[in-house]
Design a protein around this motif. Sequence first.
Motif: not given
Lengths: 316, 323
Positions: A213, A216-220, A224, A228-229, B56, B58, B86, B89-90, B95, B116-117, B119-120, B165, B168-169
């Motif tokens: 989750r 996904r929340a970071f838009g991957l 992927r 990957r995850y 978000i 989700l 997608r 997000r981020g 979140m 990775d996080f 990516c956007n 976390a 990351a957010a």
Amino acid sequence: MLRYAVKRIALAVVILITVMLAMYAMVFLVPGDPASLALGPRATPELKALLRERMGLDEPVLWQVWHFFRSAATGDLGYDVWSKRPVLDQILEFFPNTLILGVAALGWALTLGIALGATAVVWRDTVADRLLGILSVGLISVPAFVVAIYAILIFAVWLRWLPAIGAGNPGDPLSQLRALVLPAFALGVGWVGYLARLVRASLLEVMGENHIRTARAFGLPESRVVLRYGLRVAIIPTIALMAVGLGSILSSAVFVETVFGRPGIGTLITGAVQKRNYPVVMGTVLFMTAFYLFIVTAADLLIARLDPRVRDVLRR
Amino acid sequence: MTDPVLSVENLSLRYRVPGGSLQVLRDVSLSVQPGEVLGIAGESGCGKSTLAAAMIDLTGANAERTAGTIRLSGRDILSLGQADRRRMRGRDVAMVFQDPMTAFSPVLTMGSQLVDFQCNLDGVSRREKSDRARAMLARVGLSDPDLAMTRFPHELSGGMRQRAAIAAALLMRPAVLIADEPTTALDVTMEAQIIHLLRELQADYGCAIVIVTHHLGVIAELCDRVAVMYAGQVVEEAPVDALYHDPRHPYTRALLACDPARIEEHTGRLPAIGGRLPDLTAPPPGCAFAPRCPLASDRCRTLPPPRVTIGPGRAALCHEVAP
């Protein structure tokens, strides 16, 4: 990690010795005196005694066992009763054929099985997922030798695309490769279904975890996220299973090699059992057990490398 | 007032469950101004986490939106295609999840996940992303960010993981940060530190924060405004001081009366709200809180409560509240 490795290897040695003892006990429990069987019904008692002496069967059992262990430890597995060739030479001659077959079968089964399992998860609860489920269960249910016979019928007898028997001509890689296709196909088919189911179940479980989750929340992108995850975690139980799988594949190789008339450990061992060629039987079983233990131990060590949580538990 | 950065308008959402559907969100409207800290409070099962997840986009595969819109920087996110959602997000909204123990992949290093996080984030190399991640880890108070980047999540403590976390957010400087029970899994000392950190970061980066919690103390510490949820509805909305000093909805009053931090007399037992949450597969026609409410009259049980505006930025969903 090192301590864990040492412990695993020690365990493998203990298992190996146990298997050898069990094998030895079996030789004495199975009816049929090797010497009389070898020489036929009309052999004289003197001849039988001579052969028994040469095979070492006249000595006390414990002495025989000790002798066997001592020679086995130095790589001497004794001599073939018939051809007088060293057993180890024969094993080393036939084993590569079986190993190539097993690895080829497992290789394509693993590739396709993981791909199908991951596909089923990406398309979960759709018609495609259900069809893959039916296909997998179907593939699991069909025994390898049935697939083998049909594969020969269709591709070798009717279509004449591939050879029906043998392992190809020595020194001709193309013919060897062509001879490998059908046996590897027959041997791997069941595992494709099995692996697809396993990877699907394992991956579905992982996909419900919180870190998915987060990804996904970071838009991957979903691909992927799954590869990957998801798969990175889901693959760990699959590796553990594959080690066991290789053992099972090598046992079913006996059938497949027989059907395809392919020289290998399977044909070697069936021939030896039929002729009560004990040194060959024992040597081969011992060799295969050692090989199997090697694979399982290696897989455990690989898992410890792949899963940092396991690695850390071991470090303590 | 400026345009809200995030607004939820008349959102209704249900979960399909075996034998029917759970109406987890019923006609929820909320808005968050740029830089504002909004708290969403309520007991377990009131729909607050679902609301946070919806913000978000989700919610789980069994969730179904039956009405309403969610606007992020003016765009209706639910009408966007998968790819556009997608991409948001981020960058526009990020979140922080409840359980820092399971929020990261156990088999990848913190560094590779933090890269990775992002990516956007376009036009930035992996190397730069790694530098950004390291800088952000330092900003949230990890003493050795270089080391933390090479660690696996289980090698960090719970508090460090929750800081990571949050880092990351914030990596992509989102306009809105949604934090779902960010301190519930932590001990009290950690909780205080994380709250302090969130307040500091909010001042620095000026992002709006939506914080979901059942801990009223966290809201009092951190928030500008509070929305109290009950059985899938926002029953009261108010500036934080006003809510604490003058709760108007009977549920809010009952909830505040249960807060152990506010109890002055030592009685040996904790107060509780009698009764239980209504069955959300078939919500009652009247006020959902009526069966547990000391003020409930007949109309409360049969007619849906009106939304009463009490003052500037204050409203309650109740028959018995006078404007």
